[in-house]
Design a protein around this motif. Structure first.
Motif, short mmCIF file in Angstrom:
data_model
loop_
_atom_site.label_atom_id
_atom_site.label_comp_id
_atom_site.label_asym_id
_atom_site.label_seq_id
_atom_site.Cartn_x
_atom_site.Cartn_y
_atom_site.Cartn_z
N SER A 333 90.25 66.09 40.76
CA SER A 333 91.21 66.80 41.60
C SER A 333 90.50 67.78 42.52
CB SER A 333 92.20 67.56 40.72
OG SER A 333 91.53 68.64 40.07
N LEU A 334 91.26 68.33 43.45
CA LEU A 334 90.69 69.32 44.38
C LEU A 334 90.21 70.55 43.62
CD1 LEU A 334 90.18 69.49 47.40
CD2 LEU A 334 92.42 70.58 47.66
N SER A 335 90.94 70.96 42.60
CA SER A 335 90.52 72.13 41.81
C SER A 335 89.22 71.83 41.06
CB SER A 335 91.61 72.56 40.84
OG SER A 335 91.92 71.54 39.92
N ASN A 336 89.06 70.60 40.55
CA ASN A 336 87.80 70.19 39.92
C ASN A 336 86.65 70.30 40.91
OD1 ASN A 336 89.39 67.37 38.23
ND2 ASN A 336 89.13 69.47 37.51
N ILE A 337 86.90 69.83 42.14
CA ILE A 337 85.87 69.83 43.18
C ILE A 337 85.43 71.26 43.50
CG2 ILE A 337 85.48 69.39 45.64
CD1 ILE A 337 87.22 66.83 45.27
N PHE A 338 86.38 72.17 43.66
CA PHE A 338 86.03 73.57 43.96
C PHE A 338 85.25 74.19 42.81
CE2 PHE A 338 89.10 73.59 47.50
CZ PHE A 338 88.41 74.38 48.40
N ASP A 339 85.69 73.95 41.59
CA ASP A 339 84.98 74.50 40.43
C ASP A 339 83.51 74.05 40.42
OD1 ASP A 339 87.24 75.80 39.53
OD2 ASP A 339 87.77 74.24 38.06
N GLU A 340 83.29 72.75 40.65
CA GLU A 340 81.93 72.21 40.62
C GLU A 340 81.09 72.74 41.78
OE1 GLU A 340 81.23 68.10 39.97
OE2 GLU A 340 82.91 67.87 38.59
N LEU A 341 81.68 72.83 42.98
CA LEU A 341 80.92 73.32 44.12
C LEU A 341 80.49 74.77 43.92
CD1 LEU A 341 82.90 71.81 47.15
CD2 LEU A 341 80.55 71.28 46.48
N VAL A 342 81.38 75.60 43.44
CA VAL A 342 81.04 77.01 43.21
C VAL A 342 79.95 77.13 42.16
CG1 VAL A 342 81.90 79.21 42.32
CG2 VAL A 342 83.26 77.93 43.99
N ALA A 343 80.09 76.38 41.06
CA ALA A 343 79.09 76.45 39.99
C ALA A 343 77.74 75.94 40.48
CB ALA A 343 79.56 75.64 38.79
N SER A 344 77.75 74.86 41.24
CA SER A 344 76.51 74.28 41.74
C SER A 344 75.78 75.22 42.70
CB SER A 344 76.80 72.95 42.44
OG SER A 344 75.65 72.43 43.06
N TRP A 345 76.52 75.81 43.64
CA TRP A 345 75.88 76.71 44.60
C TRP A 345 75.40 78.00 43.95
CZ3 TRP A 345 73.30 75.67 48.58
CH2 TRP A 345 73.65 74.62 49.43
N ARG A 346 76.13 78.48 42.97
CA ARG A 346 75.66 79.67 42.25
C ARG A 346 74.31 79.39 41.59
NH1 ARG A 346 81.43 81.80 39.79
NH2 ARG A 346 81.72 83.53 41.27
#
Length: 351
Positions: A333-346
């Motif tokens: 889902s879009l919420s899954n995508i945002f969670d992963e992007l934030v964690a990855s960039w951090r």
């Protein structure tokens, strides 16, 4: 053991495909010469992804080859004779194409032609999947009547309630030079399927995203937006009041789609591939979503001049895909995508 050849293997989709099929026991050969660094500078460097794949995959071999090298491509296909070719290598930016038109066309159109002909000569039974783009439709989607909502543009015509179908014309519209070079590649992939009976497929991607994206301003909408937020860097909105809409699909769901097509191949197939309506979001809505996750207000400026050929509202109609590849669907889902992007960039910004 089945063999997969992936071009652009260190990019977002290429690396996801490598990891996905490696996990299923395939022998994987990746082709990538880090042209993204040449196109986008240090921020576009994908060598980190190459090192990640070499360290984590069980049966991955990397080949440093430019797909514009016709003799090199022919020799590689003759040596490897893969069961599946996934062609993701590309010059992916609207803006860069205008400043480097020969590089854009040679990579996107001629490079694709090199791969198709090498496949026809040396691996004619292989399944050939090409990562095309929704930019092949040019700005024709902008002719659909729209209604302006508080945070986004939306289709006013109920015929497009599910999004843009593959039947939309790619003719007589403004594409950008990037879109035009991708049209040339797209049509050639279809033609090799129809004319020679090869098992070819064009996946006309919407916004393809995921945690392994080297997002830059000229390419990689959500990844770059998240990076800007975390670094408190200014993001530039180009036109349409920031209400332009894109549907976002996780790279894992793209890899699954390729797997499903390999199991059910056909000549000259065309699919619109995006996140669909459920995964659609505007720039303004994306600002709000990432700020809620990070607690960091989004810094941005507005330029009242959209990019040439850019879409105001684009949502992929996934109906044809779901009919032709039964069992495939969006899993992230879009919420899954945002969670992963934030964690990855951090994690990446710590290094």
């Amino acid at each position: 053991m089945k063999t997969l050849l992936v071009t652009g293997s260190c990019g977002l989709i290429g690396s996801e495909v490598v990891a996905y099929f490696d996990e299923q026991g395939w022998q994987v050969v990746g082709v990538d010469n880090n042209m993204r660094r040449d196109f986008f500078g240090e921020l576009g460097d994908t060598s980190w992804n190459k090192h990640r794949l070499l360290a984590t995959c069980r049966a991955y071999r990397h080949v440093d080859l430019d797909i514009r090298d016709r003799a090199g491509v022919l020799a590689l296909l003759e040596a490897v004779k893969p069961d599946l070719i996934v062609h993701t290598a590309a010059q992916p930016s609207h803006d860069l194409a205008a400043s480097r038109p020969f590089d854009d066309f040679d990579v996107n159109a001629v490079g694709t032609m090199n791969l198709l002909e090498a496949t026809r000569r040396h691996a004619p039974e292989a399944v050939f999947v090409h990562l095309s783009t929704n930019k092949v439709y040019g700005d024709r989607p902008n002719t659909i009547p729209l209604v302006e909502l508080p945070t986004r543009w939306e289709y006013a015509d109920p015929a497009y309630a599910n999004g843009i179908p593959e039947t939309m014309s790619i003719d007589q519209s403004q594409h950008s030079l990037f879109g035009a070079s991708k049209v040339a590649a797209d049509v050639m992939v279809q033609e090799y399927g129809r004319y020679f009976g090869m098992k070819t497929c064009c996946l006309r991607g919407g916004c393809l995203t995921g945690p392994n994206h080297s997002g830059v301003q000229l390419h990689g909408f959500l990844s770059y937006l998240v990076r800007c937020n975390l670094e408190q860097r200014e993001y530039t909105i180009f036109g349409y009041l920031g209400k332009q809409v894109r549907d976002n699909i996780h790279s894992y769901d793209v890899a699954r789609c390729i797997d499903f097509f390999y199991a059910n191949p056909q000549p000259g197939a065309v699919f619109n591939l995006g996140g669909g309506r459920a995964n659609s979001i505007s720039i303004l809505e994306a600002f709000d979503a990432v700020s809620q996750l990070t607690g960091i207000p989004m810094r941005y400026r507005y330029v009242d001049q959209p990019r040439k050929g850019d879409h105001i509202c684009y949502i992929s109609d996934l109906s044809h895909m779901r009919r032709q590849l039964p069992g495939w669907d969006i899993t992230r889902s879009l919420s899954n995508i945002f969670d992963e992007l934030v964690a990855s960039w951090r994690e990446r910004l710590k290094q």
